[in-house]
Every structure is written in structure tokens, then in C-alpha cells.
Design a protein around this motif. Structure first.
Motif, mmCIF file in Angstrom:
data_model
loop_
_atom_site.group_PDB
_atom_site.id
_atom_site.type_symbol
_atom_site.label_atom_id
_atom_site.label_comp_id
_atom_site.label_asym_id
_atom_site.label_seq_id
_atom_site.Cartn_x
_atom_site.Cartn_y
_atom_site.Cartn_z
ATOM 1 N N SER A 119 22.756 41.818 29.873
ATOM 2 C CA SER A 119 22.786 41.536 31.312
ATOM 3 C C SER A 119 23.826 42.419 32.004
ATOM 4 C CB SER A 119 23.076 40.053 31.560
ATOM 5 O OG SER A 119 24.337 39.710 31.034
ATOM 6 N N ARG A 152 18.383 38.721 30.079
ATOM 7 C CA ARG A 152 19.580 38.282 30.800
ATOM 8 C C ARG A 152 20.231 37.050 30.168
ATOM 9 N NH1 ARG A 152 21.012 40.829 35.151
ATOM 10 N NH2 ARG A 152 19.567 42.194 36.261
ATOM 11 N N HIS A 153 19.676 36.576 29.049
ATOM 12 C CA HIS A 153 20.274 35.430 28.346
ATOM 13 C C HIS A 153 21.665 35.817 27.845
ATOM 14 C CE1 HIS A 153 20.810 32.609 24.903
ATOM 15 N NE2 HIS A 153 20.192 31.775 25.719
ATOM 16 N N PRO A 154 22.638 34.912 27.980
ATOM 17 C CA PRO A 154 24.028 35.276 27.634
ATOM 18 C C PRO A 154 24.216 35.723 26.175
ATOM 19 C CG PRO A 154 23.850 32.955 28.290
ATOM 20 C CD PRO A 154 22.540 33.584 28.591
ATOM 21 N N LEU A 165 22.292 45.749 32.451
ATOM 22 C CA LEU A 165 21.269 45.714 33.504
ATOM 23 C C LEU A 165 21.925 45.691 34.887
ATOM 24 C CD1 LEU A 165 18.669 43.252 31.925
ATOM 25 C CD2 LEU A 165 18.441 45.721 32.225
ATOM 26 N N ASP A 166 23.053 44.970 35.013
ATOM 27 C CA ASP A 166 23.781 44.968 36.285
ATOM 28 C C ASP A 166 24.325 46.360 36.582
ATOM 29 O OD1 ASP A 166 23.251 42.315 36.533
ATOM 30 O OD2 ASP A 166 25.201 41.627 35.798
ATOM 31 N N THR A 198 22.028 37.545 24.486
ATOM 32 C CA THR A 198 21.287 38.774 24.206
ATOM 33 C C THR A 198 22.251 39.959 24.298
ATOM 34 O OG1 THR A 198 19.242 37.798 25.008
ATOM 35 C CG2 THR A 198 19.329 40.192 24.899
ATOM 36 N N LEU A 226 12.658 40.022 31.194
ATOM 37 C CA LEU A 226 13.974 40.012 31.835
ATOM 38 C C LEU A 226 14.693 38.689 31.638
ATOM 39 C CD1 LEU A 226 13.852 41.976 35.185
ATOM 40 C CD2 LEU A 226 14.903 42.608 33.007
ATOM 41 N N ASP A 227 13.936 37.600 31.530
ATOM 42 C CA ASP A 227 14.566 36.300 31.326
ATOM 43 C C ASP A 227 15.335 36.279 30.004
ATOM 44 O OD1 ASP A 227 14.930 33.572 32.209
ATOM 45 O OD2 ASP A 227 13.710 33.003 30.489
ATOM 46 N N PRO A 257 26.802 42.347 26.359
ATOM 47 C CA PRO A 257 25.657 41.582 26.855
ATOM 48 C C PRO A 257 24.696 42.517 27.598
ATOM 49 C CG PRO A 257 27.698 40.411 27.307
ATOM 50 C CD PRO A 257 28.088 41.768 26.800
ATOM 51 N N ARG A 273 18.497 29.169 29.834
ATOM 52 C CA ARG A 273 19.872 29.519 29.466
ATOM 53 C C ARG A 273 20.386 28.721 28.261
ATOM 54 N NH1 ARG A 273 18.494 33.197 30.965
ATOM 55 N NH2 ARG A 273 19.007 34.526 32.716
#
Lengths: 251, 274
Positions: free
Chosen positions: A142, A181-183, A145-146, A185, A177-178, A140, A54
Motif C-alpha cells: 500500500s 492494500r491489505h496491511p 501504491l501511495d 501485503t 487492489l483490495d 507494505p 482488513r
């Protein structure tokens, strides 16, 4: 003594020339390149060990922004689909999201904006060596993806693009995915407070700030969540990766 | 009559790591120039603004339409056609920063240049860590490299001797003189350490945890410029190093660095310093 010195110099030059020629032969052999490529896994593991997943890339101030953010690679996709969208000011644009997700989606830019927004002033480092600083606004990844719900077994996010690179090879990229999900990205739709210019990837591009420029796919058409990218393109995870560049572009 | 005898001068770890280093530096320089050729210009600060390069190698054509290579340093321009900016690849003129005889691979091929560079960068780092560890544990660093008080006192004479290409003979040649010690310490720790750190400072991933380092040197493009300057310093070091080997008995020096055994002659000259 001078003869011996001349001999030594000639020997050194000949050794150097032979070594350079040898390097070219290794570059063209499968075994040679496989050995050289093994360094990529070491780089990825060591960098990921040394930097928390992160950890944020540095963000800059308005004063640091480049006067011109150099458009690179494709700067005007010539596919009919893209040209039709462009003529209409991207009013009909929808980002497709599918693959290993619970709720496949087709999202307009406004629908993306509704999922969340982030603005960051970051430095873009091209694999060629140059750097430019720009202010990016986007959703984002993420949050997206959510919204669609990544399924168990999902490992990578693949970005399919509108532009054909060199004749008829579609541009694509992938991240894990890591990194996804980075803030920082983002799926960016604005540069320096204005809609994303065509040269920089309109209407939507990826920003993945801890990797080199070629990972930041422009002209996003479709996002696919997958367990493996072995069956996509030539199987290396991206257009430039299929052309010999590292999938892990952290240096 | 001159009596000669062989002394064991370099222990095997030093010899092995020295030759690994030779290979690494050779490949790192060639592949580094290949990478540089993708954008043959250097800047200061975080960004690379057009027109703000401190150094650039440009290719183009002159009024007659002939190929022209130009090296720009600040506001000065130099015609370097054939070598820098524009040179021939397989008989054909190309716009390229450094010529193909100096790059790995020869033709323009950024992806493969990077493969070579990072593979040998890891080897260089591993070799460097092994060398420093061994040198501390074996006291090679303390005994052979850190100048003694006597070394410091003799530095003036040592400089004069070097400028006159007068090299120590006999027992004096077995141990490193003060200039050798200082040159090796600077090459290992300042150049070696510095070039690796500047390479890491260019990495966008490492930037997230090491931005203080990037800030310290003035920005990402500054780090790239310093990386290039240290590479140039390494080339200068190697040129001087090879020159010193050539003028101080190359075959004996090579035997010393390959087998460990170095011949000293105990003739009149050896007593010069006594």
C-alpha cells in the motif's frame, strides 16, 4: 441370497468404476471444467462476505518459526539478467513500477525501505498442503501504491518475475487492489531477520498472507498496475492460473 | 402364509438429498485423495516440519531398484507397494500416495482435483443446510432421528441384535432403531459438520476471522489431519451402512430410498418383539 449379494457388490463396484472414468472425461472437457470452475466465484464471494477486507491473518511468535522455510517452485532463476544481478549481490537491482500509475518508478531496495517497513511472523500454506512459519520484513505494498499513485480504473496489481517456470514461461501473478492494500501485503526483502535467501525469492518477493503459496510471487522484477489482466500471459492472472489453478486462492 | 404390504417410508426430500449426498461423498473422497497426494503426509500443530509427520505415504526403490511404497505411521513403517506410496498409472510405476483408481481425476492433477473438490464441497454444504432446515421444519429430526426414551432403554438389545445380524422386521422396520438414529445423528452433525469446519479452518482467508477454531483443534495442520480422519470415518460409516443394506434386503431398501415405498412382511417374525 449370496448370489444376489455378489451381484449387488459387483454392480456397486462397476458403478464406482464407471463414475471415476466419467469424472476423468469431464475433467478433460471444456464444458465440464467450466462448470467445476464456477465454484471459485462462489468461494471468493462467500469468503469476502464472511471476512472483513482488513481482517489480519494470524501472526505468531519467534518460538513458532519453522527451522527450515522450505523453498518451493523455482529456487534458482537461470535467466542471464537475474544471474548478473545475483553475482553483484543485487546492488544494481531496481524494482520497476508502471502501468496505471501517476508516477512510474524504478526503486532500489533501500528506496523501498524508505517508504515504510513492516515485520510479521506468519504461516505460509502451500497449495500442496504443507505449512511453514517465517518472519518476513518488507515494505507494505500500500505504501508503494501511495508513492506511485494508482490511477482511476486501476483494479489489479500484476507481479512480473525474473524466473522462467518450465523452459521459457515467465512467472507472474496478480492480486486485486483490495488484497494489495491489505496491511499484511508486503514486498518482502528479509526472512527471519536476514536478507531473503535466493531459494525464497531474493531480492524481493510478495507476501499476501490470506492466499495460498503460489500467489506469493518470488523474484519480483516489475509491478504493473492494470485494469484487466486478460492480455497478460494466457489471461488467467498468473502462471499457475494459466495452468488450471484458481486465481482466488483463499482456500 | 406371509402377508406383505408396502408402506411409505422415506419422504421425497430425504430421498433426493440422500442421493445428492452419495454423489457428493463419492467425488469429495476421490478428489480429496487427489489433493492429499500432492503432499501425502499428515502432521499435528500449525506447521509441517520435515520428519515430524504422524502419517506419510512414501514412494521409492528398494536395493534391487524395484519400486517400493511405504506407509509410515508414527515410527512404524509398512510395505504397501502397489497400493499406498507407489502404484501403477497406465501400467507405469509412480510414486503417489493413493492409487489412481481411487483418485479424481485418475492421474496426478492437483488443480483439477481442487476444482472437483470445491464444486462438490459447495453442493455438499448446500445439501446439508437444506437437509437440516427441512428436518427441523418437518420434524423429521425430532420424530425419526432423535432417540426416544424407549429407544434408549432398548439400546442393549439393539446392539446384540445388530451383532447377530438380526434386523427388525414388519412394523419395527418402518421406524429407525436406536443404533440407526445415533449413527445418522453422528454422521450428519459430528462428521458432516466437523469435516466442513475443518475444511474451512484450512483456508488462509478464513484463518483471519476463524483462528480461534484453528487454535481449538491445535493448528492448521491438525485441522488438515482431522479433515482426513473424518473422511476415513465417513468411509467406515458408508461401509457399515451399505453392509446393513445388503444384509437387511438390499432391493427392498433400495426401492425404499428410490421410490419411498418399503415392503414389510407380516409373518411370524414380526411378532417377535410383541
Amino acid at each position: 441370497m449370496t448370489d444376489r449379494r455378489g451381484f449387488m457388490r459387483k454392480t456397486l463396484l462397476a458403478l464406482g468404476g464407471a463414475a471415476l472414468a466419467g469424472c476423468d472425461r469431464i475433467s478433460e472437457s471444456d464444458t465440464g471444467t467450466r462448470v467445476l470452475e464456477s465454484a471459485e466465484a462462489v468461494t471468493r464471494r462467500v469468503q469476502r462476505f464472511l471476512s472483513p477486507s482488513r481482517a489480519l491473518a494470524k501472526e505468531y511468535t519467534e518460538a513458532d518459526i519453522s527451522a527450515v522455510f522450505k523453498p518451493n517452485g523455482s529456487t534458482m532463476p537461470d535467466t542471464p539478467v537475474y544471474q548478473a544481478l545475483l553475482r553483484n549481490g543485487f546492488a544494481d537491482y531496481r524494482l520497476e513500477v508502471d502501468g496505471l500509475v501517476d508516477r512510474p518508478a524504478r526503486l532500489s531496495i533501500d528506496e523501498l525501505k524508505a517508504l515504510g517497513t513492516r515485520t510479521q511472523i506468519t504461516r505460509h500454506d502451500c497449495v500442496e498442503g504443507w505449512s511453514a512459519i517465517g518472519k518476513w520484513t518488507g515494505t507494505p505494498l500500500s505504501a508503494l501504491l501511495d508513492h506511485v499513485g494508482a490511477k482511476d480504473g486501476a483494479r489489479y496489481v500484476v507481479f512480473h518475475c525474473f524466473d522462467n517456470y518450465e523452459a521459457d514461461t515467465p512467472y507472474y501473478e496478480s492480486i486485486d487492489l483490495d488484497e494489495a492494500r491489505h496491511p499484511q501485503t508486503l514486498l518482502a526483502y528479509a526472512l527471519n531477520g536476514a536478507s531473503l535467501p535466493v531459494g525464497n525469492g531474493a531480492p524481493l518477493r510478495l507476501r499476501v498472507e490470506r492466499q495460498l503459496g503460489y500467489k506469493h510471487a518470488k523474484y519480483l522484477r516489475r509491478i504493473e498496475v492494470v485494469a484487466s489482466f486478460a492480455d497478460i500471459g494466457e489471461g488467467n492472472g498468473g502462471y499457475w492460473e494459466d495452468n488450471g489453478y484458481e486465481w482466488y486462492a483463499g482456500i | 402364509m406371509t402377508a406383505t404390504r408396502l408402506v411409505y417410508r422415506h419422504r421425497w426430500p430425504v430421498r433426493v438429498m440422500h442421493w445428492i449426498n452419495v454423489v457428493c461423498l463419492f467425488v469429495l473422497l476421490g478428489s480429496g485423495l487427489q489433493i492429499f497426494n500432492a503432499h501425502p503426509a499428515l502432521y499435528w500443530g500449525e506447521r509441517s516440519d520435515p520428519g515430524k509427520a504422524v502419517l506419510s505415504l512414501q514412494g521409492g526403490t528398494d536395493a534391487q531398484g524395484d519400486p517400493r511404497g511405504t506407509t509410515h505411521i508414527g515410527k512404524h513403517a509398512f510395505d504397501t507397494t502397489g497400493v499406498l506410496g507407489a502404484s501403477k498409472v497406465n501400467g507405469e510405476w509412480r510414486s503417489r500416495g493413493f492409487p489412481s483408481w481411487a483418485t479424481i481425476p485418475g492421474p496426478g492433477w492437483l488443480a483439477m482435483g481442487r476444482r472437483w473438490h470445491f464444486f462438490f464441497a459447495w453442493l455438499f454444504v448446500a445439501n446439508g443446510i437444506a437437509y437440516v432446515t427441512w428436518s427441523l421444519l418437518s420434524r423429521h429430526l425430532a420424530k425419526d432421528l432423535v432417540p426416544t426414551r424407549r429407544d434408549w432403554r432398548g439400546i442393549g438389545r439393539s446392539i446384540v441384535d445388530h451383532l447377530r445380524f438380526r434386523h427388525p422386521h414388519g412394523e419395527e422396520a418402518v421406524r429407525y432403531n436406536v443404533l440407526q438414529r445415533l449413527a445418522y445423528l453422528v454422521a450428519i452433525f459430528v462428521f458432516g459438520g466437523g469435516i466442513v469446519l475443518m475444511g474451512i479452518a484450512m483456508s488462509p482467508r478464513m484463518d483471519a476471522v476463524l483462528h480461534w477454531l484453528v487454535d481449538l483443534v491445535g493448528g492448521r495442520q491438525s485441522a488438515r489431519t482431522i479433515h482426513f480422519i473424518i473422511a476415513t470415518a465417513f468411509v467406515a460409516f458408508v461401509l457399515v451402512h451399505v453392509f446393513e443394506v445388503l444384509v437387511s434386503g438390499p432391493l427392498n431398501q433400495l426401492r425404499g430410498m428410490i421410490t419411498g415405498w418399503y415392503r414389510i412382511s407380516e409373518d411370524k417374525e414380526t411378532t417377535r418383539h410383541d
